[in-house]
Design a protein around this motif. Structure first.
Motif, PDB file in Angstrom:
ATOM      1  N   LEU A  32       0.975   0.353  -9.092  1.00  0.00           N
ATOM      2  CA  LEU A  32       1.447   0.442  -7.702  1.00  0.00           C
ATOM      3  C   LEU A  32       0.363   1.094  -6.847  1.00  0.00           C
ATOM      4  O   LEU A  32      -0.150   2.154  -7.197  1.00  0.00           O
ATOM      5  N   THR A  51       4.693   8.218  -5.186  1.00  0.00           N
ATOM      6  CA  THR A  51       3.699   8.288  -6.269  1.00  0.00           C
ATOM      7  C   THR A  51       4.179   9.219  -7.392  1.00  0.00           C
ATOM      8  O   THR A  51       3.923   8.959  -8.564  1.00  0.00           O
ATOM      9  N   ALA A  54       6.531   7.157  -9.416  1.00  0.00           N
ATOM     10  CA  ALA A  54       5.742   6.152 -10.149  1.00  0.00           C
ATOM     11  C   ALA A  54       5.121   6.783 -11.401  1.00  0.00           C
ATOM     12  O   ALA A  54       5.117   6.166 -12.474  1.00  0.00           O
ATOM     13  N   HIS A  61      -0.749   4.382 -10.806  1.00  0.00           N
ATOM     14  CA  HIS A  61      -0.549   4.393  -9.363  1.00  0.00           C
ATOM     15  C   HIS A  61      -1.770   4.958  -8.673  1.00  0.00           C
ATOM     16  O   HIS A  61      -2.510   5.764  -9.238  1.00  0.00           O
ATOM     17  N   THR A 271       8.391  -3.184  -8.393  1.00  0.00           N
ATOM     18  CA  THR A 271       7.036  -3.144  -8.981  1.00  0.00           C
ATOM     19  C   THR A 271       7.086  -3.569 -10.445  1.00  0.00           C
ATOM     20  O   THR A 271       6.223  -4.322 -10.917  1.00  0.00           O
TER      21      THR A 271
END
Ligand code: NDP
Length: 280
Positions: A32, A51, A54, A61, A271
């Motif tokens: 991502l 983030t 993630a 990321h 994602t």
């Protein structure tokens, strides 16, 4: 007293359950990329949360932070690079962009198969036709909350207040596709109160603190408050007067802890879906 639709709990369950488990099965971790232009304080917080989640679900990321004076051409070149990078499955450009940049033009250059925010016209069009690919994360998260609570929607009267491309419009489409009869309200709607009073399902996304009076809520209604507003004392509140609505609604989302965490969970789900499709 209404039942709470607790997005914080469900988002954690989804992130740490399906998303993390399925991501770990892939040969290459989902990737991502989040692009932030400028110093907007709220945007920095949102990007930081995205983030962080993630990393918790085991994604690769990267956060690309560009100065506020970045030109549109420079931003387009960053996006072109991410479009061409095979390790990147999802690209998110944090909104709002600085005024000198045409946000619509920029978002249209994200490759539709990496548009995990679901804002590209190709993905918006697929949703409008009832064959969704990447659905905008906030309305998708609302549908997950309702599904998880096992709430029946078919035949219900739904009222969506707000018609933005990122929340209200796709929200109305999803509710219609779940067989609700949908009314969309906006700033020119006359007699908002009467329309809200008729709603079995009420979703509000306008960005006006406590604009929906609690007493307007139909007894037993499902109330989803997408709004996030910061008051002068620093506290957060939604677009619905929660204290007034909680005794009338059957189900209600809190702010914070309702829709917000679900938006991020759906970004992770999109994602993951992109990574799965691109590695199939
Ligand atoms: P926009 O400003 O893009 O759209 C607001 C919409 O509300 C417009 O359609 C506008 O009508 C309508 N509106 C404004 N005032 C009124 C009013 N008094 N009565 C009826 N309709 C009104 O906002 P967004 O859709 O981007 O966001 C809405 C809210 O949701 C914000 O508080 C935002 O912070 C929050 N949000 C929360 C997210 C989450 O994860 N929880 C994610 C995204 C947003 P018109 O079209 O006529 O101008």
């Amino acid at each position: 007293m209404a039942n709470l639709l607790n997005g914080r709990v469900l988002a954690k369950k989804l992130n740490q359950g399906t998303v993390k488990v399925e991501a770990a099965k892939l040969a290459r971790k989902p990737g991502l990329a989040v692009v932030l232009v400028g110093e907007d304080a709220a945007s920095k917080v949102y990007v930081g949360r995205k983030t962080l989640v993630a990393s918790r679900v085991g994604f690769e990321h990267q956060q690309i932070t560009l100065p506020v004076e970045t030109s549109q051409a420079e931003l387009l070149s960053v996006i072109a690079g991410l479009n061409a990078d095979d390790a990147v499955d999802g690209i998110l450009v944090q909104l709002p962009l600085p005024k000198h940049i045409d946000g619509t033009f920029v978002l249209d250059t994200i490759a539709p198969e990496k548009d995990v925010d679901g804002f590209h016209p190709v993905n918006a069009g697929l949703l409008a036709q009832g064959r969704p690919r990447f659905v905008a994360c906030t309305p998708k998260g609302v549908m997950e909350l309702l599904r998880d609570a096992d709430l029946s929607l078919s035949g219900k009267s739904a009222v969506v207040v707000g018609r933005s491309n990122i929340v209200g419009r796709p929200m109305a489409q999803l509710l219609e596709q779940a067989n609700c009869t949908v009314t969309v309200c906006h700033s020119r709607t006359t007699d908002l109160e009467a329309r809200v009073r008729a709603a079995d399902v009420l979703v509000v996304a306008i960005g006006r603190p406590k604009a929906i009076v609690g007493d307007w809520v139909k007894p037993g209604a499902i109330v989803v408050d997408v709004g996030i507003n910061r008051l002068d004392d620093g506290s957060l509140c939604g677009d619905v007067d929660f204290e007034g609505a909680v005794d009338k609604a059957g189900w209600i989302t809190p702010v914070p802890g309702g829709v917000g965490p679900m938006t991020i969970a759906m970004l992770m789900a999109n994602t993951l879906a992109s990574a799965q499709a691109r590695q199939a």
